[in-house]
Scaffold this motif. Sequence first.
Motif, PDB file in Angstrom:
ATOM      1  N   TYR A  18       0.840  -1.184   0.000  1.00  0.00           N
ATOM      2  CA  TYR A  18       0.000   0.000   0.000  1.00  0.00           C
ATOM      3  C   TYR A  18       0.878   1.238   0.000  1.00  0.00           C
ATOM      4  CZ  TYR A  18      -3.728  -3.197   1.272  1.00  0.00           C
ATOM      5  OH  TYR A  18      -4.621  -4.224   1.282  1.00  0.00           O
ATOM      6  N   ILE A  19       0.473   2.230  -0.762  1.00  0.00           N
ATOM      7  CA  ILE A  19       1.161   3.513  -0.783  1.00  0.00           C
ATOM      8  C   ILE A  19       0.209   4.555  -0.210  1.00  0.00           C
ATOM      9  CG2 ILE A  19       2.204   5.290  -2.223  1.00  0.00           C
ATOM     10  CD1 ILE A  19       2.804   3.122  -4.262  1.00  0.00           C
ATOM     11  N   VAL A  20       0.689   5.296   0.784  1.00  0.00           N
ATOM     12  CA  VAL A  20      -0.091   6.366   1.384  1.00  0.00           C
ATOM     13  C   VAL A  20       0.603   7.673   1.047  1.00  0.00           C
ATOM     14  CG1 VAL A  20      -0.943   7.364   3.542  1.00  0.00           C
ATOM     15  CG2 VAL A  20      -0.846   4.881   3.264  1.00  0.00           C
ATOM     16  N   ILE A  21      -0.134   8.593   0.429  1.00  0.00           N
ATOM     17  CA  ILE A  21       0.426   9.888   0.043  1.00  0.00           C
ATOM     18  C   ILE A  21      -0.302  10.966   0.825  1.00  0.00           C
ATOM     19  CG2 ILE A  21       0.813  11.493  -1.849  1.00  0.00           C
ATOM     20  CD1 ILE A  21       0.761   9.065  -3.713  1.00  0.00           C
ATOM     21  N   GLN A  22       0.466  11.750   1.585  1.00  0.00           N
ATOM     22  CA  GLN A  22      -0.110  12.851   2.350  1.00  0.00           C
ATOM     23  C   GLN A  22       0.336  14.154   1.700  1.00  0.00           C
ATOM     24  OE1 GLN A  22       1.360  12.279   6.308  1.00  0.00           O
ATOM     25  NE2 GLN A  22      -0.337  10.942   6.869  1.00  0.00           N
ATOM     26  N   ILE A  23      -0.640  14.983   1.353  1.00  0.00           N
ATOM     27  CA  ILE A  23      -0.347  16.262   0.704  1.00  0.00           C
ATOM     28  C   ILE A  23      -0.950  17.378   1.549  1.00  0.00           C
ATOM     29  CG2 ILE A  23      -0.649  17.649  -1.371  1.00  0.00           C
ATOM     30  CD1 ILE A  23      -1.017  14.972  -2.873  1.00  0.00           C
ATOM     31  N   HIS A  24      -0.102  18.295   1.981  1.00  0.00           N
ATOM     32  CA  HIS A  24      -0.549  19.461   2.738  1.00  0.00           C
ATOM     33  C   HIS A  24      -0.235  20.687   1.898  1.00  0.00           C
ATOM     34  CE1 HIS A  24      -1.216  17.114   6.367  1.00  0.00           C
ATOM     35  NE2 HIS A  24      -0.082  16.498   6.108  1.00  0.00           N
ATOM     36  N   GLN A  25      -1.256  21.481   1.612  1.00  0.00           N
ATOM     37  CA  GLN A  25      -1.079  22.666   0.789  1.00  0.00           C
ATOM     38  C   GLN A  25      -1.705  23.877   1.448  1.00  0.00           C
ATOM     39  OE1 GLN A  25      -2.937  21.573  -2.918  1.00  0.00           O
ATOM     40  NE2 GLN A  25      -0.949  21.196  -3.821  1.00  0.00           N
ATOM     41  N   THR A  26      -1.129  25.026   1.162  1.00  0.00           N
ATOM     42  CA  THR A  26      -1.736  26.284   1.571  1.00  0.00           C
ATOM     43  C   THR A  26      -1.784  27.198   0.355  1.00  0.00           C
ATOM     44  OG1 THR A  26       0.393  27.186   2.248  1.00  0.00           O
ATOM     45  CG2 THR A  26      -0.911  26.135   3.947  1.00  0.00           C
ATOM     46  N   ALA A  27      -2.871  27.917   0.231  1.00  0.00           N
ATOM     47  CA  ALA A  27      -3.036  28.866  -0.870  1.00  0.00           C
ATOM     48  C   ALA A  27      -3.560  30.173  -0.283  1.00  0.00           C
ATOM     49  CB  ALA A  27      -3.980  28.318  -1.916  1.00  0.00           C
ATOM     50  N   ARG A  28      -3.156  31.256  -0.911  1.00  0.00           N
ATOM     51  CA  ARG A  28      -3.579  32.563  -0.418  1.00  0.00           C
ATOM     52  C   ARG A  28      -3.992  33.429  -1.600  1.00  0.00           C
ATOM     53  NH1 ARG A  28       0.653  35.822   3.124  1.00  0.00           N
ATOM     54  NH2 ARG A  28       0.725  33.738   4.001  1.00  0.00           N
ATOM     55  N   GLY A  29      -5.050  34.167  -1.427  1.00  0.00           N
ATOM     56  CA  GLY A  29      -5.490  35.073  -2.479  1.00  0.00           C
ATOM     57  C   GLY A  29      -6.094  36.328  -1.877  1.00  0.00           C
ATOM     58  N   TYR A  30      -5.833  37.480  -2.486  1.00  0.00           N
ATOM     59  CA  TYR A  30      -6.400  38.728  -1.987  1.00  0.00           C
ATOM     60  C   TYR A  30      -6.556  39.715  -3.146  1.00  0.00           C
ATOM     61  CZ  TYR A  30      -1.492  40.101  -2.131  1.00  0.00           C
ATOM     62  OH  TYR A  30      -0.205  40.346  -2.542  1.00  0.00           O
ATOM     63  N   ALA A  31      -7.503  40.592  -3.000  1.00  0.00           N
ATOM     64  CA  ALA A  31      -7.737  41.621  -4.013  1.00  0.00           C
ATOM     65  C   ALA A  31      -8.398  42.821  -3.348  1.00  0.00           C
ATOM     66  CB  ALA A  31      -8.623  41.080  -5.124  1.00  0.00           C
ATOM     67  N   GLU A  32      -8.117  44.008  -3.889  1.00  0.00           N
ATOM     68  CA  GLU A  32      -8.756  45.212  -3.359  1.00  0.00           C
ATOM     69  C   GLU A  32     -10.220  45.268  -3.767  1.00  0.00           C
ATOM     70  OE1 GLU A  32      -6.534  48.672  -4.311  1.00  0.00           O
ATOM     71  OE2 GLU A  32      -4.679  47.872  -3.483  1.00  0.00           O
ATOM     72  N   THR A  33     -10.500  44.881  -5.019  1.00  0.00           N
ATOM     73  CA  THR A  33     -11.881  44.810  -5.474  1.00  0.00           C
ATOM     74  C   THR A  33     -12.053  43.549  -6.304  1.00  0.00           C
ATOM     75  OG1 THR A  33     -11.378  46.056  -7.479  1.00  0.00           O
ATOM     76  CG2 THR A  33     -12.161  47.313  -5.576  1.00  0.00           C
ATOM     77  N   GLY A  34     -13.241  42.987  -6.300  1.00  0.00           N
ATOM     78  CA  GLY A  34     -13.515  41.808  -7.117  1.00  0.00           C
ATOM     79  C   GLY A  34     -13.418  40.522  -6.323  1.00  0.00           C
ATOM     80  N   ASN A  35     -13.407  39.411  -7.062  1.00  0.00           N
ATOM     81  CA  ASN A  35     -13.373  38.089  -6.445  1.00  0.00           C
ATOM     82  C   ASN A  35     -11.983  37.485  -6.556  1.00  0.00           C
ATOM     83  OD1 ASN A  35     -16.106  38.230  -5.932  1.00  0.00           O
ATOM     84  ND2 ASN A  35     -16.628  37.336  -7.907  1.00  0.00           N
ATOM     85  N   VAL A  36     -11.677  36.628  -5.596  1.00  0.00           N
ATOM     86  CA  VAL A  36     -10.383  35.942  -5.571  1.00  0.00           C
ATOM     87  C   VAL A  36     -10.638  34.452  -5.431  1.00  0.00           C
ATOM     88  CG1 VAL A  36      -8.234  35.649  -4.321  1.00  0.00           C
ATOM     89  CG2 VAL A  36      -9.229  37.912  -4.547  1.00  0.00           C
ATOM     90  N   LEU A  37      -9.908  33.662  -6.195  1.00  0.00           N
ATOM     91  CA  LEU A  37     -10.041  32.214  -6.128  1.00  0.00           C
ATOM     92  C   LEU A  37      -8.686  31.611  -5.752  1.00  0.00           C
ATOM     93  CD1 LEU A  37     -11.722  29.647  -6.694  1.00  0.00           C
ATOM     94  CD2 LEU A  37     -10.847  29.733  -9.022  1.00  0.00           C
ATOM     95  N   ALA A  38      -8.653  30.869  -4.649  1.00  0.00           N
ATOM     96  CA  ALA A  38      -7.438  30.168  -4.237  1.00  0.00           C
ATOM     97  C   ALA A  38      -7.696  28.678  -4.414  1.00  0.00           C
ATOM     98  CB  ALA A  38      -7.106  30.484  -2.788  1.00  0.00           C
ATOM     99  N   SER A  39      -6.928  28.043  -5.293  1.00  0.00           N
ATOM    100  CA  SER A  39      -7.177  26.645  -5.632  1.00  0.00           C
ATOM    101  C   SER A  39      -6.137  25.739  -4.991  1.00  0.00           C
ATOM    102  CB  SER A  39      -7.135  26.476  -7.151  1.00  0.00           C
ATOM    103  OG  SER A  39      -7.251  25.115  -7.484  1.00  0.00           O
TER     104      SER A  39
END
Length: 58
Positions: A18-39
């Motif tokens: 068995y192979i166990v893969i652990q993935i930890h990610q952080t994403a950051r998004g910011y904007a003065e106006t409008g929408n932000v998408l952090a994937s």
Amino acid sequence: MTRSNVKSYRYRVGKRQYIVIQIHQTARGYAETGNVLASNAVNIQIKKQKGRRSSSKR
């Protein structure tokens, strides 16, 4: 994506491996106006290694 940390472990139980893969990610998004998408999307490929040991079949 700001940061990603990947760890993989192999376990053997009886005849099965068995192979166990652990993935930890952080994403950051910011904007003065409008929408932000952090994937946090991840693409993973697992390939079988061809024989480490050379064994001859008789």
